[in-house]
Design an enzyme around this catalytic site. Structure first.
Site, PDB file in Angstrom:
ATOM      1  N   HIS A 123      -7.361  16.671  33.955  1.00 20.74           N
ATOM      2  CA  HIS A 123      -7.945  17.241  32.743  1.00 20.74           C
ATOM      3  C   HIS A 123      -7.961  16.122  31.693  1.00 20.74           C
ATOM      4  O   HIS A 123      -7.092  15.255  31.708  1.00 20.74           O
ATOM      5  CB  HIS A 123      -7.036  18.391  32.295  1.00 20.74           C
ATOM      6  CG  HIS A 123      -7.559  19.215  31.171  1.00 20.74           C
ATOM      7  ND1 HIS A 123      -7.466  18.826  29.849  1.00 20.74           N
ATOM      8  CD2 HIS A 123      -8.176  20.417  31.165  1.00 20.74           C
ATOM      9  CE1 HIS A 123      -8.000  19.765  29.083  1.00 20.74           C
ATOM     10  NE2 HIS A 123      -8.439  20.744  29.855  1.00 20.74           N
ATOM     11  N   ASP A 200       1.643  17.402  35.182  1.00 14.92           N
ATOM     12  CA  ASP A 200       0.920  18.393  34.389  1.00 14.92           C
ATOM     13  C   ASP A 200       0.856  19.686  35.210  1.00 14.92           C
ATOM     14  O   ASP A 200       0.143  19.767  36.208  1.00 14.92           O
ATOM     15  CB  ASP A 200      -0.487  17.851  34.088  1.00 14.92           C
ATOM     16  CG  ASP A 200      -1.381  18.874  33.403  1.00 14.92           C
ATOM     17  OD1 ASP A 200      -0.962  20.028  33.221  1.00 14.92           O
ATOM     18  OD2 ASP A 200      -2.521  18.504  33.055  1.00 14.92           O
ATOM     19  N   GLN A 203      -1.854  24.346  35.353  1.00 18.82           N
ATOM     20  CA  GLN A 203      -2.468  25.295  36.293  1.00 18.82           C
ATOM     21  C   GLN A 203      -1.544  25.622  37.465  1.00 18.82           C
ATOM     22  O   GLN A 203      -1.966  26.267  38.431  1.00 18.82           O
ATOM     23  CB  GLN A 203      -3.782  24.713  36.858  1.00 18.82           C
ATOM     24  CG  GLN A 203      -4.827  24.400  35.827  1.00 18.82           C
ATOM     25  CD  GLN A 203      -5.383  25.649  35.140  1.00 18.82           C
ATOM     26  OE1 GLN A 203      -5.186  26.779  35.598  1.00 18.82           O
ATOM     27  NE2 GLN A 203      -6.069  25.449  34.036  1.00 18.82           N
ATOM     28  N   LYS A 226      -1.582  30.057  29.456  1.00 16.62           N
ATOM     29  CA  LYS A 226      -2.099  30.124  30.837  1.00 16.62           C
ATOM     30  C   LYS A 226      -1.126  30.852  31.753  1.00 16.62           C
ATOM     31  O   LYS A 226      -1.381  31.026  32.936  1.00 16.62           O
ATOM     32  CB  LYS A 226      -2.387  28.718  31.362  1.00 16.62           C
ATOM     33  CG  LYS A 226      -3.535  28.033  30.602  1.00 16.62           C
ATOM     34  CD  LYS A 226      -3.880  26.713  31.214  1.00 16.62           C
ATOM     35  CE  LYS A 226      -4.639  25.800  30.278  1.00 16.62           C
ATOM     36  NZ  LYS A 226      -6.079  26.058  30.232  1.00 16.62           N
ATOM     37  N   CYS A 364     -13.567  20.091  30.886  1.00 22.23           N
ATOM     38  CA  CYS A 364     -12.725  18.999  30.357  1.00 22.23           C
ATOM     39  C   CYS A 364     -12.276  18.057  31.468  1.00 22.23           C
ATOM     40  O   CYS A 364     -11.138  17.550  31.451  1.00 22.23           O
ATOM     41  CB  CYS A 364     -11.512  19.538  29.599  1.00 22.23           C
ATOM     42  SG  CYS A 364     -11.950  20.472  28.148  1.00 22.23           S
TER      43      CYS A 364
HETATM   44  N1  PMP Z   1      -4.123  20.203  31.975  1.00 22.02           N
HETATM   45  C1  PMP Z   1      -4.723  21.078  32.769  1.00 22.02           C
HETATM   46  C2  PMP Z   1      -4.658  20.895  34.265  1.00 22.02           C
HETATM   47  C3  PMP Z   1      -5.424  22.149  32.212  1.00 22.02           C
HETATM   48  O1  PMP Z   1      -6.038  23.028  33.002  1.00 22.02           O
HETATM   49  C4  PMP Z   1      -5.449  22.299  30.804  1.00 22.02           C
HETATM   50  C5  PMP Z   1      -6.192  23.437  30.145  1.00 22.02           C
HETATM   51  N2  PMP Z   1      -7.420  23.747  30.721  1.00 22.02           N
HETATM   52  C6  PMP Z   1      -4.775  21.369  30.029  1.00 22.02           C
HETATM   53  C7  PMP Z   1      -4.127  20.321  30.651  1.00 22.02           C
HETATM   54  C8  PMP Z   1      -4.740  21.470  28.542  1.00 22.02           C
HETATM   55  O2  PMP Z   1      -4.051  22.616  28.152  1.00 22.02           O
HETATM   56  P1  PMP Z   1      -4.026  23.096  26.629  1.00 22.02           P
HETATM   57  O3  PMP Z   1      -5.456  23.140  26.180  1.00 22.02           O
HETATM   58  O4  PMP Z   1      -3.393  24.447  26.687  1.00 22.02           O
HETATM   59  O5  PMP Z   1      -3.236  22.092  25.872  1.00 22.02           O
END
Ligand code: PMP
Length: 407
Positions: A123, A200, A203, A226, A364
């Site tokens: 991401h 990270d 997910q 999430k 993203c």
């Molecule tokens: N890493 C991953 C794998 C994600 O899916 C996301 C959110 N889509 C993020 C980071 C960022 O998370 P947040 O917007 O809640 O900070």
């Protein structure tokens, strides 16, 4: 005992609403999950009964709020099996947690000549902060590619690791491909080269194994929203020795020990990293969400999600011209696809008129889209409350949309 999905669905009030006159079919869970009533009630209860700032007051409400906030930290510790409560830092979310490490670890431990590694599968939140840090610290980064199945090229990763590698950052589960990366193995490889690892888990923490000690992650990050909790709250877990060794990220509020005109000394963990009034209700709401999930049998939750995922794959592939991206050795909860001749955005918008919520675009993860050779995808992503009927409605709605589009 098998998991009672009807009962679980009854716990989520939004699932019983209409969107564009149709029962909502919510398949955008990788973006954010819906909240069970207990989380909503916990938030209302906080503001109704004991809203107060924490750690400072001597009064009753402040004590209640402080106790609940610190109990929430313990709940997170238990859920991810951290050794110490003070290894749990509350942040705004995954993005802030990663930026904190990129800044603070970068300042303390990354020097010109060093290298870091992240992957093509990240991401932007686990990509851009490292690029920024590398620019700031004058260091080089390497990006591990993935193969046509959506599995990371561990052979290339192995070759990139060397004695200059200070840090490796990667996701446990990809938000755009659903790949479950072999986190334990990657972490072992990184550690063998002497590198520190940030995992990270945005997910992953709600779908797969989330035991930080079994994984041996040095830093582990995720977002409350999430995992059925509120927005604006997230977690940075770090091993005690590392968190002790890195400098604070922001100044002010509870992060101080003593301030004088000449010098400020810093508070102990975890407060050293929690400048300013934190998202108190967010932490308490997150704990309610974790307690909710924890009360279920996690193996059954995973088995249920996997069954719906497999059914989704099968039914979607029956649609002519539909292509699913990524078919990694292990994957979870996410189905990215496109239909030949149909723009992902048009498909998403038309599905919405039928009450079906999916995400479209690059998610993203522009480097992933570039690697796949597409501008974007449609992404259906699952949570524990999704069922086979949701997939049936999705598939039937796609067929109707294709008819409207004359295909
Ligand atoms: N890493 C991953 C794998 C994600 O899916 C996301 C959110 N889509 C993020 C980071 C960022 O998370 P947040 O917007 O809640 O900070």
């Amino acid at each position: 005992m098998t998991i009672d999905i009807q009962k679980i669905r009854a716990d989520f009030p939004i699932l019983h609403t209409l969107v564009n006159g149709k029962p909502l079919v919510y398949l955008d869970n990788a973006a954010t999950t819906q909240k069970p009533q207990i989380v909503i009630d916990t938030i209302v209860d906080y503001y109704s009964r004991y809203n107060s700032n924490i750690h400072r007051g001597t009064h009753h409400l402040s004590n209640l709020a402080t106790e609940a906030h610190e109990a929430a930290r313990k709940t997170v510790q238990r859920y991810i099996n951290a050794e110490h409560t003070h290894e749990i830092i509350f942040t705004r979310g995954t993005t802030e947690s990663i930026n904190l490490v990129a800044y603070a670890f970068g300042e303390a431990f990354i020097n010109p000549g060093d290298e870091i590694i992240f992957t093509m599968m990240e991401h932007h939140s686990n990509f851009v902060p490292w690029q920024m840090m590398c620019e700031r610290r004058g260091v080089k980064y390497h990006v591990v590619p993935f193969d046509t199945q959506g599995d990371l090229r561990l052979d290339i990763f192995e070759n990139l690791l060397n004695e200059r590698t200070r840090l490796v950052a990667f996701n446990h589960v990809s938000n755009a491909l659903g790949t479950i990366n072999p986190a334990q193995r990657i972490i072992q490889m990184a550690h063998a080269a002497g590198a520190v690892v940030l995992l990270d888990a945005a997910q992953a923490v709600q779908h797969v194994d989330h035991d930080v000690r079994a994984l041996d992650a040095d830093f582990y990050v995720f977002s409350g929203h999430k995992i059925y909790g509120p927005t604006g709250i997230g977690i940075l877990y770090g091993k005690e020795a590392l968190l002790d060794a890195i400098p604070p990220y922001q100044g002010g509020g509870e992060m101080i020990e003593q301030v004088t005109v000449e010098k400020t000394t810093y508070n102990k963990l975890p407060f050293k990293f929690e400048a300013g009034t934190p998202n108190i209700v967010g932490a308490i709401g997150l704990a309610a969400a974790i307690d909710y999930l924890d009360a279920l049998n996690f193996d059954e939750v995973m088995a249920h999600e996997d069954a719906v995922l497999a059914y989704g794959h099968k039914k979607l592939l029956e649609i002519e011209g539909l292509k699913i991206y990524g078919n990694a050795k292990r994957h979870t909860s996410i189905i990215p696809f496109n239909i030949e001749g149909v723009h992902h955005y048009d498909l998403g918008t038309l599905l919405d008129t039928r009450g079906v919520a999916v995400r479209t675009g690059h998610h993203c993860t522009q480097p992933i889209m570039t690697a796949l050779g597409v501008e974007g995808t449609v992404r259906a992503s699952l949570a524990l409350y999704n069922n086979h009927e949701d997939i049936d409605v999705l598939v039937e709605s796609i067929r109707q949309v294709l008819k409207i589009l004359g295909r």
